[in-house]
Design an enzyme around this catalytic site. Structure first.
Site, PDB file in Angstrom:
ATOM      1  N   LYS A 181      10.256  69.902  59.944  1.00 23.54           N
ATOM      2  CA  LYS A 181      10.180  70.867  58.840  1.00 23.54           C
ATOM      3  C   LYS A 181       9.413  70.314  57.653  1.00 23.54           C
ATOM      4  CE  LYS A 181      14.464  73.298  60.070  1.00 23.54           C
ATOM      5  NZ  LYS A 181      15.869  73.573  59.719  1.00 23.54           N
TER       6      LYS A 181
ATOM      7  N   GLU B 163       7.111  81.535  59.420  1.00 23.26           N
ATOM      8  CA  GLU B 163       7.960  81.409  58.232  1.00 23.26           C
ATOM      9  C   GLU B 163       9.311  80.791  58.571  1.00 23.26           C
ATOM     10  OE1 GLU B 163       8.728  80.947  54.806  1.00 23.26           O
ATOM     11  OE2 GLU B 163       7.235  82.546  54.687  1.00 23.26           O
TER      12      GLU B 163
ATOM     13  N   ASP C  70      14.554  67.351  63.688  1.00 20.48           N
ATOM     14  CA  ASP C  70      14.332  68.721  63.231  1.00 20.48           C
ATOM     15  C   ASP C  70      13.872  68.753  61.777  1.00 20.48           C
ATOM     16  OD1 ASP C  70      14.593  71.620  63.847  1.00 20.48           O
ATOM     17  OD2 ASP C  70      16.064  71.547  62.237  1.00 20.48           O
TER      18      ASP C  70
END
Length: 814
Positions: free
Chosen positions: A681, A605, A677
């Site tokens: 995601k 998560e 990054d």
């Protein structure tokens, strides 16, 4: 009259024997007291006999050790003026023992008859010394040699008692004796032709039961070093509880399956007379222990009385089409085993009659296979049956309870609990009485199986989670602190008991199977061994604990490549490390597949949005049949923090430095600022939306100068931010001119994705996104005109740690 039996641990030395004497002094009625050999002396006697038979002169050294222990006990127990006669008698007994051992040495062998004679000296010596010590306190005490009372056949090593003659001898003796306390050696007897015999493993218990049955004793008390029978082996299951009351049948089942405080044949002589048994602790005599009688007692409505196991089991299978419908195969098979004196512990047969499966001791497996294959040589040559198949290194676990037959679903609970912990069941047996459900499993899984089942049936459904934490930096430290702070709450409100079993940083690692004391975890970790990834994995596998969770709180690619090794071992993985889920699509899918196959949750998560429920919400959308068509998101809390604080007063360099110091960026801020990054995601969200994509398919419109991207170290990167400060100031000025705010945005639509720094106007949902917050807009078949919006803090050690914590709790509630 009461019969008391004291085991080897109770009479291990003079100090313990004094405790026994105190117990006897507090009794108010006549006693028959059966004692074992001093602790481990029987093992030493067996060793001396084998050494002597193999012509190893070291047997004399062990004999000297045995002599010294008994001489020391006499000097500590007996008044000095009375020692001489007792020492002389003990010396004579030891000289006799030495003669027998010398004979074994000269002959180079030890027969079963000689072995029984040698082993008998343990009980003979202890009972004589103890009787003399008791006489000092009670003049109305005496010693009686059990060999004069218990008569057996000539089956040396495990003789069969002649009860008609034995009962008469015992009854006559106790009818005539005037002594208040009679001390007798356990384990030993005499054959009907006058030779010393022994009653087998646990024979002292059996001696006491034989005497109790013969004299119609009011109770048989077995004194040992534990507080009765336990719901499981306390050496394996630390939460095991003492059983208050249990039936004869339940006690026999548990004893058969390894509950070592009671030898199974013990119960028979007293069961026939309905004489109760109480198991007590010599070292805590005030405790009630366990009461065994004909009445079953359901403690707190729980039909399960205990969970036990037998180790070192081999499973043998005889199968083939030639068995089906043919009478006599089973008879022939078990006659073969009987002739070889092999005891069958476990039997199961499928209704198809295609195979017969049975469990025996590992030590008998090779002999059994040879005997079976020889007996069925013709059928094997005709391909009617296959050669006997042998599986070693197994254990039998058993769930026992008199009232199990009146409760539905117990088998289901047992097998589902084992299944959830990836304990493979090789065979199952359950009698029609339903007093016992047995299963054969790998011996390496016994500890996990017993603890899992005990947790399910005895611990108020409190689930223990065993955590192995890799990475204790900013986020890891917060996570450990949160675990420590919430342990009591989780136990009381969610029935979860998380324990941190291992911690590791880049330098040190520390393991504690009982759980690390989190109050002092930093000091404890500093005292640990040198960190080693492969050794860490190996230790986790060897421990093989139930409900194991590997928690990765690193950004390390090498660590992310180990997840498959954990999942294959039924070890759940919780990670904030984005590398695995944004690696090659095939690896991502494989990890998901392994998670399902081995029933080991793989939760991440915090890969997107730190503690925000973004991935969980997305999973629920997809699972409910919705389809994601478009995603717009600000997914970097660190970049949002940077551009919200970047101003004419705060240089770009200063703001990035601040973000790094406060833990909003990765350890290498270039990962955030380069867009990598954010690419990871959005890729994870795309994949969780059921689309297949690789990271190189995402367009990265970098706002960094090429020179910044090509720096070789973190220090060089920061220097480049100073060098190109005017570049960033130009971007800031352009945003002011357009009356927009700078946001780093990730987008997915029509199978294409990109990340870029964008100028966001005032009417856009992203415009007022403050601080380090994230925001995600999901446009789906159900959310068309107004997207599903998730917004909140998307960076920071505390919120990321809370997201990891939430994933751990999800596993606990699974």
């Amino acid at each position: 009259m009461k019969v008391l039996k004291f085991g080897g641990s109770s009479v291990n030395n003079a100090e313990n024997i004094q405790k026994v004497i105190t117990i006897l002094e507090n009794e108010k009625e006549p006693l028959a007291v059966v004692v074992s050999a001093f602790g481990k002396v029987t093992d030493l006697l067996l060793e001396t006999s084998l050494l002597a038979a193999s012509k190893d002169i070291q047997y004399k050294e062990i004999l000297k050790t045995i002599e010294d222990r008994h001489i020391l006990a006499i000097k500590e127990l007996i008044l000095i003026n009375d020692q001489s006669a007792i020492l002389s008698q003990v010396k004579r007994m030891l000289n006799h023992l030495e003669t027998l051992l010398d004979g074994c040495f000269l002959l180079g062998e030890v027969s079963n008859r000689s072995s029984d004679a040698i082993l008998s000296f343990g009980e003979l010596l202890s009972s004589y010394i103890i009787s003399e010590a008791v006489k000092q306190k009670n003049k109305n005490a005496m010693f009686k040699d059990s060999r004069e009372l218990i008569i057996t056949n000539k089956h040396f090593g495990k003789a069969t008692v002649d009860f008609s003659l034995t009962n008469a001898l015992i009854a006559d003796f106790f009818k005539e004796t005037k002594s208040e306390i009679v001390i007798l050696p356990g384990f030993i007897a005499t054959s009907n032709d006058g030779h010393v015999t022994t009653l087998g493993r646990g024979g002292s218990d059996y001696t006491a039961a034989i005497i109790a049955g013969a004299i119609d004793a009011s109770i048989l008390e077995i004194w040992t070093d534990v507080n009765g029978m336990f719901t499981a082996n306390p050496h394996i299951v630390s939460q095991a509880q003492s059983i208050e009351k249990i039936s004869y049948q339940e006690a026999m089942e548990l004893s058969h399956f390894g509950a070592k405080v009671l030898y199974p044949p013990t119960i028979q002589p007293v069961l026939n007379k309905n004489i109760p048994i109480r198991i007590k602790n010599t070292f805590e005599p005030v405790l009630d222990g366990t009461y065994i009688s004909s009445e079953a007692n359901a403690s707190n409505g729980n039909p399960i009385k205990g969970i036990s196991n037998i180790d070192n089991i081999s499973l043998l299978t005889v199968e083939g089409s030639g068995i089906i419908g043919v009478a006599g195969y089973s008879k022939r098979l078990f006659e073969v085993l009987s002739k070889e004196n092999i005891s069958v512990i476990f039997i199961t047969q499928a209704s198809s009659e295609h195979s017969i499966c049975f469990g025996i001791q590992d030590a008998d497996a090779e002999n059994a296979k040879i005997a079976i294959d020889t007996a069925f040589e013709f059928e094997i040559s005709q391909k009617k049956i296959d050669p006997c198949l042998v599986e070693n290194n197994l254990s039998i676990i058993a769930v026992v309870g008199e009232n199990m037959k009146n409760h539905q679903g117990l088998s289901g609970k047992m097998f589902s609990t084992l299944g959830k912990n990836n304990v493979n069941i090789r065979a199952i047996a359950q009698g029609a009485s339903e007093r016992n459900i047995s299963a054969v499993i790998a011996q390496k899984d016994v500890k996990k199986a017993l603890n899992s089942l005990h947790e399910k049936f005895f611990e108020d459904d409190i689930k223990q989670l065993n955590l192995f934490v890799m990475g204790v930096g900013n986020v890891g430290e917060k996570f450990i602190d949160q675990i420590h702070q919430q342990q009591k709450y989780l136990k009381e409100n969610l029935q979860l008991n998380p324990r941190v079993i291992a911690l590791s940083n880049s330098r040190k690692m520390y393991f504690d199977e009982e759980g690390i004391a989190l109050k002092d975890w930093k000091t404890i970790l500093d005292s640990g061994e040198t960190a080693d990834k492969d050794n860490f994995i190996a230790r986790v596998k060897v421990l093989n604990l139930r409900n194991s969770v590997f928690v990765d709180v690193t950004a390390n690619e090498v660590i992310s490549q180990t997840y498959d090794q954990y999942l294959r071992q039924n070890i759940s993985v919780v990670t904030c490390n984005k590398i695995a889920c944004s690696s090659a699509f095939e690896n991502y899918k494989n990890l998901k597949k392994l998670s399902r196959k081995f029933n080991a949750p793989f939760l991440f998560e915090t890969n997107v949005g730190a503690g925000l429920p973004i991935i969980d919400t997305l999973k629920n959308l997809v699972a409910s049949g919705d389809k994601v068509n478009k995603i717009q998101a600000v997914l970097s809390g660190s970049l949002n923090f940077i551009f919200n604080n970047f101003s004419e007063e705060n240089s770009f360099y200063d703001v990035v430095k601040q973000a790094q110091a406060e833990g909003y960026t990765e350890p290498d801020p270039k990962i955030d600022l380069s867009g990598v990054d954010v690419m990871r995601k959005i890729l994870i969200l795309i994949r969780e939306s059921n689309y297949e994509m690789e990271i190189d398919a995402i367009e990265n419109k970098s706002f960094l100068p090429k020179e910044c991207l090509e720096t070789a170290s973190v220090d060089d990167f920061f220097e480049s931010l100073k060098t190109y400060s005017s570049h960033f100031e130009d971007i800031l000025q352009e945003a002011k001119v357009k009356d927009c705010r700078l946001k780093y945005v990730a987008e997915f639509e029509n199978g294409k994705a990109n990340v870029s720094l964008q100028f966001i106007p005032k009417d856009h949902p992203f415009y007022n996104l403050e601080g380090k917050d994230n925001i995600v807009l999901f446009y789906t078949d159900r959310y068309v005109d107004q997207p599903l919006l998730i917004k909140g803090a998307g960076a920071g050690a505390a919120v990321t740690a809370s997201g990891i914590f939430a994933d751990v709790i999800r596993i606990g509630n699974n």
